[in-house]
Structure formats: structure tokens, C-alpha cells
Write a protein that holds these residues in place. Structure first.
Motif, PDB file in Angstrom:
ATOM      1  N   PHE A 140       0.820  -1.212   0.000  1.00 45.60           N
ATOM      2  CA  PHE A 140       0.000   0.000   0.000  1.00 45.60           C
ATOM      3  C   PHE A 140       0.854   1.263   0.000  1.00 45.60           C
ATOM      4  CE2 PHE A 140      -3.075  -3.121   1.436  1.00 45.60           C
ATOM      5  CZ  PHE A 140      -4.208  -2.752   0.724  1.00 45.60           C
ATOM      6  N   ALA A 141       2.018   1.207   0.612  1.00 47.52           N
ATOM      7  CA  ALA A 141       2.880   2.387   0.642  1.00 47.52           C
ATOM      8  C   ALA A 141       3.298   2.773  -0.771  1.00 47.52           C
ATOM      9  CB  ALA A 141       4.107   2.117   1.516  1.00 47.52           C
ATOM     10  N   ARG A 142       3.705   1.806  -1.582  1.00 47.68           N
ATOM     11  CA  ARG A 142       4.099   2.125  -2.953  1.00 47.68           C
ATOM     12  C   ARG A 142       2.894   2.506  -3.807  1.00 47.68           C
ATOM     13  NH1 ARG A 142       4.171  -0.379  -8.059  1.00 47.68           N
ATOM     14  NH2 ARG A 142       5.552   0.834  -9.393  1.00 47.68           N
ATOM     15  N   LEU A 143       1.793   1.803  -3.633  1.00 45.25           N
ATOM     16  CA  LEU A 143       0.637   1.999  -4.505  1.00 45.25           C
ATOM     17  C   LEU A 143      -0.081   3.312  -4.238  1.00 45.25           C
ATOM     18  CD1 LEU A 143      -0.832  -1.622  -4.295  1.00 45.25           C
ATOM     19  CD2 LEU A 143       0.135  -0.554  -6.345  1.00 45.25           C
ATOM     20  N   PHE A 144      -0.279   3.630  -2.968  1.00 48.48           N
ATOM     21  CA  PHE A 144      -1.174   4.729  -2.627  1.00 48.48           C
ATOM     22  C   PHE A 144      -0.526   5.801  -1.755  1.00 48.48           C
ATOM     23  CE2 PHE A 144      -3.708   0.748  -2.897  1.00 48.48           C
ATOM     24  CZ  PHE A 144      -4.281   0.997  -4.136  1.00 48.48           C
ATOM     25  N   GLY A 145       0.795   5.653  -1.527  1.00 50.29           N
ATOM     26  CA  GLY A 145       1.489   6.674  -0.768  1.00 50.29           C
ATOM     27  C   GLY A 145       1.174   6.674   0.711  1.00 50.29           C
ATOM     28  N   SER A 146       0.615   5.591   1.211  1.00 52.01           N
ATOM     29  CA  SER A 146       0.301   5.513   2.636  1.00 52.01           C
ATOM     30  C   SER A 146       1.577   5.266   3.434  1.00 52.01           C
ATOM     31  CB  SER A 146      -0.712   4.405   2.901  1.00 52.01           C
ATOM     32  OG  SER A 146      -0.221   3.159   2.441  1.00 52.01           O
ATOM     33  N   SER A 147       1.483   5.395   4.730  1.00 48.99           N
ATOM     34  CA  SER A 147       2.654   5.169   5.580  1.00 48.99           C
ATOM     35  C   SER A 147       3.109   3.726   5.450  1.00 48.99           C
ATOM     36  CB  SER A 147       2.307   5.476   7.037  1.00 48.99           C
ATOM     37  OG  SER A 147       1.928   6.823   7.172  1.00 48.99           O
ATOM     38  N   PRO A 148       4.411   3.498   5.382  1.00 47.01           N
ATOM     39  CA  PRO A 148       4.910   2.124   5.261  1.00 47.01           C
ATOM     40  C   PRO A 148       4.422   1.259   6.410  1.00 47.01           C
ATOM     41  CG  PRO A 148       6.657   3.692   4.841  1.00 47.01           C
ATOM     42  CD  PRO A 148       5.499   4.487   5.374  1.00 47.01           C
ATOM     43  N   ALA A 149       3.976   0.080   6.061  1.00 43.76           N
ATOM     44  CA  ALA A 149       3.529  -0.886   7.067  1.00 43.76           C
ATOM     45  C   ALA A 149       4.515  -2.041   7.102  1.00 43.76           C
ATOM     46  CB  ALA A 149       2.127  -1.381   6.726  1.00 43.76           C
ATOM     47  N   PRO A 150       4.628  -2.698   8.235  1.00 44.15           N
ATOM     48  CA  PRO A 150       5.544  -3.850   8.275  1.00 44.15           C
ATOM     49  C   PRO A 150       5.030  -4.972   7.388  1.00 44.15           C
ATOM     50  CG  PRO A 150       4.228  -3.739  10.271  1.00 44.15           C
ATOM     51  CD  PRO A 150       3.956  -2.476   9.523  1.00 44.15           C
ATOM     52  N   GLY A 151       5.958  -5.690   6.787  1.00 41.06           N
ATOM     53  CA  GLY A 151       5.560  -6.812   5.952  1.00 41.06           C
ATOM     54  C   GLY A 151       6.502  -6.998   4.780  1.00 41.06           C
ATOM     55  N   HIS A 152       6.303  -8.089   4.089  1.00 47.54           N
ATOM     56  CA  HIS A 152       7.100  -8.433   2.910  1.00 47.54           C
ATOM     57  C   HIS A 152       6.106  -8.691   1.783  1.00 47.54           C
ATOM     58  CE1 HIS A 152       9.335  -9.638   6.555  1.00 47.54           C
ATOM     59  NE2 HIS A 152      10.350  -9.052   5.938  1.00 47.54           N
ATOM     60  N   PHE A 153       5.996  -7.733   0.878  1.00 45.67           N
ATOM     61  CA  PHE A 153       4.855  -7.666  -0.016  1.00 45.67           C
ATOM     62  C   PHE A 153       5.124  -8.339  -1.358  1.00 45.67           C
ATOM     63  CE2 PHE A 153       4.806  -3.965   2.858  1.00 45.67           C
ATOM     64  CZ  PHE A 153       3.682  -4.311   3.590  1.00 45.67           C
ATOM     65  N   LYS A 154       4.096  -8.338  -2.189  1.00 42.24           N
ATOM     66  CA  LYS A 154       4.130  -9.027  -3.476  1.00 42.24           C
ATOM     67  C   LYS A 154       5.329  -8.614  -4.334  1.00 42.24           C
ATOM     68  CE  LYS A 154       1.234  -9.566  -7.638  1.00 42.24           C
ATOM     69  NZ  LYS A 154      -0.063  -9.223  -8.278  1.00 42.24           N
ATOM     70  N   ASP A 155       5.759  -7.371  -4.242  1.00 44.28           N
ATOM     71  CA  ASP A 155       6.851  -6.863  -5.082  1.00 44.28           C
ATOM     72  C   ASP A 155       8.224  -7.045  -4.453  1.00 44.28           C
ATOM     73  OD1 ASP A 155       6.593  -4.996  -3.064  1.00 44.28           O
ATOM     74  OD2 ASP A 155       5.972  -3.356  -4.379  1.00 44.28           O
ATOM     75  N   ALA A 156       8.338  -7.867  -3.422  1.00 45.71           N
ATOM     76  CA  ALA A 156       9.603  -7.998  -2.691  1.00 45.71           C
ATOM     77  C   ALA A 156      10.731  -8.516  -3.573  1.00 45.71           C
ATOM     78  CB  ALA A 156       9.407  -8.927  -1.492  1.00 45.71           C
ATOM     79  N   PHE A 157      10.443  -9.463  -4.471  1.00 43.04           N
ATOM     80  CA  PHE A 157      11.515 -10.021  -5.294  1.00 43.04           C
ATOM     81  C   PHE A 157      12.041  -8.977  -6.279  1.00 43.04           C
ATOM     82  CE2 PHE A 157       9.195 -14.366  -4.847  1.00 43.04           C
ATOM     83  CZ  PHE A 157       9.518 -14.391  -3.493  1.00 43.04           C
TER      84      PHE A 157
END
Length: 908
Positions: free
Chosen positions: A261-278
């Protein structure tokens, strides 16, 4: 070792009986899930803008998955595919790139080079080839140049036009799948460096779970766990446990198939390892992007390799049911060798008698494209309209917008797609043609597809078949009865006996509903003249036929009405077949005979004005513009619309008359009681060749007049098939003026320069395979009745007289010329692309385009639409035995003709 040709038959039979589900795993991933209606939750239905290619690497999909050379189970719970990075691209290559409908010069267009090279119906073996440049992928150049050409008659600017392949600095990525067992899938990726120098590449075979946990409460989240030594363990509540082993991977990477969500919508970074991690890890070196703990819902084996010039490297992956920790790669390549040998034998049996290597190659790749273009299609319209409990509600406007009157539609099935990038959704009339080709190699699947479209969760309760997801309520030509009969006959040809009458009966009753819908909804005046809108022919007419006319009134459609006559004939054929075991169907035969005759009457005379769809002055069928005043104006535009009446043909064998005397007595009684109707079409009391009887909209006079136009090289007949519009309109466009506004139709042999109906498909001059196929098939039907005693000039003006069977063969030959190497070694389908024509790593890989240039045969439109263009495989089966018998001389007195009309009772 069993006879290898029998091995694939055994697998299909085990799947049919439920003994072992060899079909569970297959190439069921879409090649584009972004930009589809399913993923569109925008207020105004702007699917291309709402979910973009740029977002696709970071945003979890709701309804499906996409991937490069992907494989999945048949519910798409667990997926396999490939990711690649050449060290220069700005994006990790996880899916195919292309332009949206607004970005492309002539509509949406995939901008990659890839080929479907092989597959068998069980997917015990399947192979795809992808070409990856070693230089940075020219994303911006493709976008900018196509934008510059926007609105012009210029061709699309393609990846090959950038020159990126000119010096051979690219990789051939050869992706193969083989099955050791139904739930034991082997993946082999061979990377060939075609260039002269060594080049680096990152290879990432991927496995992940489709995200089904982010939408509805109570869904258990599956897991992928690192078990060491390149082994990942997949656990899913429904699917069970699977082991995935990556041989000699540098390391395994893990993340979650969830949105960033941080990359997509500019929201505050949330903890996690997302779909685009690779992507972040490989391209940007962000080691923290992946899960160091070795778990998640998405995993990849990372292979960083440098491939010497003119050399290759191979990576191997195995997915097996259960928690298995040893022996994954023992005998791995032997399994591939065996499955390849079995595939060769499977096709050798089906290509028996075809000695031309190039013909075999074209046909086998056509079949491969048909098999690779299947997709798990998941769409619950009611849920899509209302939104998901764990997500924000959709805008209120969508509840009254696209497909809001199709709330009953629920799909979660493997379906045949026209093209998994450009058309990654089923289309009603496309699918019917797909089934006719698939029935040559997999009749069980073909029958299932035709039935699926008629099931209560897809067919509208009023009997309408869903057209395609952009507008399920649009109307496609009613070709399903024809397809059902053709599939029934092809199945009987392969398996013998009376044929699958249970299938025929089931589909007959479903199509009764659809036929009634057509009669009640698309014949508003009750005149047996049908108005189906654009009917899949996009911009073929003066106006966009799917919208209200600028003149007011409506169009009485020659093609819509002829399609319904064809529908009637094929329902009649079905009822005759079914009446053999149940006399009740004799009454249905008379019902559809009556419909057919009423349509024939209406096409001749639509009322007191004496105007019909047949024009005695031009000897051609035309649409008629019905004005609000009641005035009827023939639209004298010679197009495929006027040739479609040739499709409404049926032949009854003398054997039927002998075996069903009561049925024939009823037919004759109808003729005697309604001579006013029966005089308008072929008089079935007249005996043709071998005692056959003919039911047709066009008797010899009209049929031969139409053929005179169709076989005229200055009009319809191209060196490569029959054009959709007469070439006369190149120098003499058709003009129509109304209320001070001027409308024009001009012959356009390739891409359209008009935005009418979207502008990405053109029916104003190109060659379309599906209607050409129907022309060939119906010429053979006419020949069955008229025999060798009727000849026509072909080409018109040449002085060469041919039987209708010989004309059909001539059309087959011209259509096959699209793909065959000519005397100069060039294939017309490739146009002016020298790389495709001469390079040994390109020239034998066939692309099956949506349609073809009317003058030079160049491929146009969707480049992988192996859907109806796959019908070339059927035409090869028809043509080649006759060609080879002719070359062999008189040793075979009567060449073994193909058997497209195999029914012993009713041919069509």
C-alpha cells in the motif's frame, strides 16, 4: 513400457473416469490479470486505468493470477511461473508487458515475443518459448512511439521494430513442464544465450498462493516454509501439502502475495514483505524486502548466472504432492524424454498421412496454442458488484453499470480463452470455434466447454449466452448449435459408435432456451428478421451497429438473420440425430424446419414494399436500413454480411429417409401444406448426388451468383483467403449521407484507421479465419448435394471451372499459404520482418494472429489468438490428404477426403 501413443489416451481416460486427475495441473494462469473488468472497482468502468501494469507487481489480484509461462492447479490455489532479470531492466520480468487500449495505436497490444510450441491435453508435456533482450527493455520507447502514431494508419510499433534483437543479444527462455504423475509436476527452464558474448541473467522460478484470504473473513491463510536444501513446503487448507524443490538454487526468497500500500497509494509504510519484494531485492538490492525467516505465501528460487555466448544453462524445479524431501531430481530428464516421446507419438497418430514437415509443424503449434490458451476464470458478478466484507465498498454507480443485469453469473472454471493477454476472458462465439479445433485432440474437453457456457451459472435465466466480460449482454453470433454438431461428429469420428447422444441431448435442451431468447428478444417486429447488434463484426458496416443509429430506426441484418437460419438448420440436424432413439424429437425437427422456412421467406420479402435482404439487381444479400417513417433502404455495401447466408446449409442423406420414413413423411407433409414457403429455398423433394436432399437459404442460382462475387480477385478473393469487404471499395468507397452528415466505408486490408467500435479489430478488408472456415465447410456441403455436375469459375474471369469441392480446396490452400513457407522461404504471416523470415531461431515459430492483411497476408491484431485462428489445424486435416493423393498419381483412385461431415445421417 506401454505404447506411447496409448499413454496420453490412458491419461485422458483416467481423468474422465476420475481414477486420476491428470488435468488438475496445467497452464491455467492468465497472461494479463491487470486491466480486466474483474479487477476494476472504479466508479466509471475504466478498467485499463484502474489497475495498471505498473501496479501489477505490487498489488494483489482479487479474481485470478497472471505470470510468465505459468502453471497452476485447476482452482488456481497454487501457482508456478517464471521471473527474469537481465541486469538492465527497470522491472523484474514477472509478466508480459503491453499497451492498453488507449496507449496502442490500434488498441491494446502485447509487446513481447513468445511462442506456444507444444502441449498434450493432459499437460503431461508442455513447452513455451520466451525471448528476453539482454539490453534494457524499451518500455518508454514503445509507449512514446505508439502514442506518436496514434490516430494514423501506421502499423503498431512493436518490440522487434526497436532493433533490440538485431545483433542476437538476447536469451531464448525455453520453459518445459512434464508430469511424472497427476500431482507431480516437473519444470525445466533452459536459458540460451543467442549472442556472441557472455551475458548475466537472474532466473527466478516462482511458486505462490492466490490471495483468497484478504477479501472474506474466516479464510485460513496458507503458508510456504523454507525446509532447507532448496526445498519449500506448501500447505493449504483445501489443496493440501505440496513440496517444491529448486535444484541448486543460490538461495530461496520468501514474501507474501499481498499489496504494498505504501508504494501503490502513498500511505505510511507498514511492516511486511509484499508481493513486489523479489523485484525490490533483485533490481534494487533491498535485502530487507524479503522475509529472512523463510516463510510467506510466495517463494522463488534465485539463480544468478552468467551464460557464455552461444551457450545455455538449465535450472530444474519439481512440485510434488505431500511432504517429500528426497529424490526430486532422480530420473528427472528421463521423465522429460519419455513425455516428449509420448507427445510425438500422440501427434504422429493424428497427423498420419501428412508428410510435409512444415505442415505438421504449423498444425502442432496451432494445437499447442489452443492448449496453452486455457485459463482459470473466476468471476462472481454479484460479489463483484457488492464488494467484499474486508475491503472498502465499491462506488454506488457500479451497481447500475456494467453487467449489473448479470448478477446470476458465477464462474470458477478452466475455460478456453481467445488470447490470454489481449483477450484474457472467454467470448461466446470465439469459444465455439475453439471447441471445434480442440475436438480433434480432446473432444471431452470441447464438449465440456460448450456445456459449461449453457449452465445455469453462466447462461442468463432468459436464455441469453454471456458474450464477454466487458459486456455480457452484448450479442455474439449464435454458432453454438453448429459447434455442438461439429464436436459431436469429430468425437464420433474418433471413438466410433452412435456418438455421444447424451451430450447432444443435454446441449440441445440448453440451446432451445437460447433459440427462444433470440426469437423473443432479437426479432422485435415479429418478422423473422433479426437484429443482433454488431454481432462480433465490429466496424463492418456504415454505423456502429451496437448503438442507436444516427438516422433513428434500426437495421434489418443480413448476417443476424442468416446466423439464425444456420442456428435453425443445426437444431434441425440435432433433432434428427436424437430422433433415432426418441421419436419425440421428430416434432422438434418440424419446428426448426418451420423456423428456417419463415426466415427464408423474410429474407426474400420483408413486407408490402417488396424489399428483402436479397437484392435482385446486384445478386447479393444486404442489410436494410429501416427508417422511423417505415421506409426501407438497402445498404448496398458488399461485405461478409452478404456471404454469411451461405452458412445456412444442411444435407439429409438418403439413409435418413430410408431409416426414418415417419419423420420424412412429416417433412413432406409440411412441404405439401406450405408450398409458399418451401418454394423459397432448396426443394428438398429434388434428389441430389447419391440421393441427398438440400436445405439451404441459397439454391444454385443465388449461391453461384454469390460465389461469382466471392471468387472475384478484384472483390473478395485474396491470395490468402476471402476478405471481409470487397476490394472494390479501395478506389470507390461506399458513401452514405443522412441529414447533412456524410458516412464512408473504405477497403482497409490491415489495421483500421477508424475508431469505430474501439478500432482494435477491423472487418473492412482483412481475412478472418473463422468465417473463411465456415465458407470452406459449406462449399463442401453444397458439393455433397450438387456433386461434380456443378462447376463455377474460380477465380472469376479466369476461365478455370472447378467443382465446389475443388473451390473449397482452393480456399484451404490459400488460407494455408498464410503460414507456409513459399518458394522464397518466406511466410506471409510475418510480413516484412526479416528476422522472423530468415533467422533460424525465429522462422519456424508460428504466430497465430487475430486476422490477416487482405492483400499480403501479414498478421494483424492479437498475435497469439490461437482461438479461432487455430482452425487452420482443421483445414490442414482437410486439405493435406487430398494434396498428397494428387501428388502420388492415380495409385489411389479416390483420394481419402477429410471427414468434416462424418455423420452417417445428417451432414453439415
Amino acid at each position: 513400457m506401454p505404447q506411447v501413443d496409448e499413454a496420453e489416451k490412458r491419461r485422458i481416460e483416467e481423468s474422465r473416469t476420475g481414477a486420476k486427475d491428470w488435468r488438475r495441473w496445467g497452464p491455467y494462469l492468465s497472461e494479463r490479470q491487470w486491466g480486466t473488468v474483474r479487477e476494476d472497482y472504479s466508479p466509471y468502468g475504466t478498467a485499463w486505468d484502474y489497475f495498471t501494469h505498473d501496479q501489477s507487481r505490487s498489488r494483489a489480484y482479487r479474481w485470478g493470477e497472471d505470470g510468465l509461462a505459468g502453471f497452476s492447479d485447476d482452482r488456481q490455489l497454487l501457482c508456478l511461473s517464471l521471473a527474469l532479470w537481465n541486469g538492465h531492466d527497470p522491472i523484474l520480468k514477472e509478466r508480459l508487458f503491453g499497451l492498453t487500449n488507449e496507449e496502442g495505436n490500434h488498441g491494446e497490444d502485447v509487446k513481447e515475443i513468445y511462442y506456444y510450441l507444444d502441449a498434450v491435453p493432459s499437460y503431461a508435456y508442455a513447452r513455451q518459448l520466451y525471448k528476453l533482450p539482454q539490453a534494457a527493455y524499451p518500455y518508454e520507447w514503445l509507449l512514446e512511439e505508439n502514442a506518436r502514431r496514434k490516430g494514423s494508419a501506421a502499423m503498431e510499433f512493436e518490440l522487434v521494430d526497436t532493433g533490440i534483437f538485431d545483433d542476437d543479444r538476447y536469451f531464448d527462455i525455453d520453459v518445459e513442464y512434464a508430469k511424472a504423475d497427476a500431482d507431480d509436476v516437473l519444470m525445466r527452464v533452459t536459458v540460451h544465450n543467442r549472442g556472441p558474448d557472455q551475458a548475466p541473467i537472474h532466473i527466478l522460478p516462482q511458486v505462490w498462493f492466490r490471495n483468497i484470504w484478504s477479501w472474506t473473513p474466516g479464510v485460513t491463510k496458507p503458508s510456504l516454509q523454507d525446509r532447507g536444501a532448496g526445498l519449500a513446503l506448501a500447505q493449504h487448507e483445501e489443496l493440501g501439502t505440496y513440496s517444491i524443490e529448486f535444484e541448486a538454487a543460490d538461495r530461496l526468497l520468501f514474501c507474501d502475495n499481498e499489496s504494498n500500500f505504501a508504494r501503490l497509494f502513498g500511505s505510511s509504510p507498514a511492516p511486511g514483505h509484499f508481493k513486489d519484494a523479489f523485484h525490490d531485492y533483485v533490481v534494487h538490492g533491498r535485502t530487507e524486502a524479503v522475509n529472512a525467516a523463510g516463510n510467506g505465501t510466495k517463494a522463488a528460487g534465485l539463480y544468478v548466472r552468467t551464460v557464455p555466448g552461444r551457450s545455455s544453462v538449465t535450472v530444474r524445479i519439481r512440485l510434488r504432492a505431500g511432504d517429500q524431501r528426497t529424490g526430486a531430481f532422480a530420473g528427472f530428464d528421463d521423465i522429460f524424454s519419455q513425455r516428449i516421446a509420448e507427445a510425438d507419438l500422440f501427434y504422429a497418430a493424428r497427423q498420419k498421412g501428412i508428410d510435409d514437415e512444415d505442415m505438421c509443424r504449423i498444425q502442432r503449434q496451432a494445437f499447442a496454442g489452443m492448449l496453452w490458451n486455457k485459463q482459470f476464470y473466476d468471476f462472481n458478478v454479484r460479489q463483484w458488484l457488492n464488494g467484499d466484507p474486508l475491503q472498502p465498498p465499491p462506488p454506488e454507480s457500479r451497481k447500475h453499470g456494467r453487467n449489473s443485469d448479470w448478477r446470476h453469473l458465477v464462474a470458477a472454471d478452466i475455460m478456453s480463452m481467445p488470447d490470454k493477454w489481449e483477450y484474457p476472458w472467454f467470448a461466446a462465439w470465439d469459444l465455439a470455434f475453439h471447441c471445434v479445433t480442440l475436438s480433434l485432440i480432446d473432444p471431452e474437453f470441447a464438449k465440456g466447454q460448450l456445456e459449461l457456457l449453457c449452465r445455469v451459472w453462466l447462461m442468463n435465466p432468459n436464455g441469453e449466452l454471456p458474450a464477454y466480460e466487458w459486456a455480457f449482454g452484448d450479442v455474439n453470433p449464435p454458432v453454438h448449435a453448429w459447434a455442438a454438431m461439429r464436436v459431436f461428429e469429430n468425437d464420433r469420428e474418433q471413438n466410433g459408435g452412435p456418438g455421444d447422444l447424451d451430450f447432444l441431448e443435454r446441449i440441445f435442451h440448453k440451446l432451445l432456451l437460447n433459440f427462444t431468447w433470440w426469437v423473443n428478444r432479437k426479432d422485435p417486429q415479429g418478422l423473422n428478421i433479426f437484429e443482433g447488434g454488431f454481432l462480433g463484426l465490429d466496424n463492418i458496416g456504415v454505423f456502429d451497429r451496437s448503438r442507436p443509429l444516427p438516422t433513428g430506426g434500426h437495421i434489418e441484418q443480413s448476417d443476424g438473420t442468416a446466423w439464425m437460419a444456420m442456428f435453425s438448420i443445426n437444431m434441425l440436424r440435432m433433432s434428427i440425430e436424437l430422433s433415432e432413439r426418441d421419436a419425440v424429437y421428430e416434432d422438434m425437427t418440424i419446428k426448426f424446419l418451420e423456423h428456417f422456412l419463415y426466415i427464408a421467406e423474410a429474407m426474400t420479402d420483408m413486407g408490402s414494399e417488396g424489399i428483402g435482404l436479397w437484392d435482385d439487381q446486384d445478386n447479393f444479400f444486404y442489410d436494410v436500413l429501416s427508417m422511423p417513417s417505415g421506409q426501407k433502404i438497402p445498404m448496398r455495401l458488399r461485405s461478409m454480411v452478404g456471404l454469411i447466408p451461405l452458412f445456412a446449409v444442411g444435407i439429409v442423406e438418403q439413409e435418413v429417409i430410408n431409416k426414418r420414413p415417419e419423420l420424412w413423411r412429416k417433412i413432406e407433409m409440411y412441404r405439401e401444406r406450405r408450398p409458399d414457403l418451401t418454394k423459397l429455398v432448396s426443394r428438398w423433394n429434388e434428389v441430389g448426388d447419391k440421393g441427398r436432399r438440400l436445405f439451404s437459404l441459397a439454391r444454385a442460382f443465388r449461391m453461384t451468383k454469390l460465389l461469382r462475387r466471392m471468387l472475384d480477385e478484384s472483390e473478395f478473393l485474396s491470395p490468402y483467403g476471402v476478405r471481409a469487404l470487397s476490394r472494390t471499395y479501395l478506389d470507390h468507397p461506399y458513401d452514405f449521407e443522412y441529414d447533412g452528415v456524410h458516412y464512408r466505408v473504405k477497403y482497409q486490408p490491415g489495421e483500421s484507421d477508424s475508431g469505430l467500435f474501439g478500432g482494435n479489430s477491423n472487418w473492412r478488408g482483412p481475412i478472418w479465419m473463422q468465417v473463411n472456415y465456415l465458407l470452406v465447410e459449406n462449399l463442401r456441403r453444397f458439393h455433397q448435394f450438387y456433386g461434380d455436375g456443378l462447376t463455377v469459375e474460380c477465380p472469376t474471369g479466369s476461365g478455370v471451372m472447378l467443382t465446389l469441392e475443388e473451390v473449397a480446396d482452393e480456399l484451404c490452400s490459400r488460407l494455408l499459404k498464410l503460414f507456409r513457407r513459399g518458394p522464397d522461404g518466406r511466410r506471409p504471416v510475418f510480413g516484412s520482418y526479416e528476422k522472423f523470415q530468415t533467422d533460424p531461431h525465429f522462422k519456424d515459430y508460428i504466430l497465430f494472429y487475430e486476422y490477416f492483411h487482405g492483400d499480403n497476408g501479414r498478421g494483424c491484431g492479437a498475435s497469439h489468438q490461437t482461438g479461432w485462428t487455430g482452425l487452420i489445424a482443421n483445414l490442414i486435416s482437410q486439405l493435406v490428404p487430398a494434396e498428397q493423393a494428387t501428388e502420388a498419381g492415380p495409385a489411389v483412385p479416390e483420394p481419402p477426403k477429410p471427414k468434416p461431415l462424418s455423420s452417417p445421417l445428417v451432414h453439415a
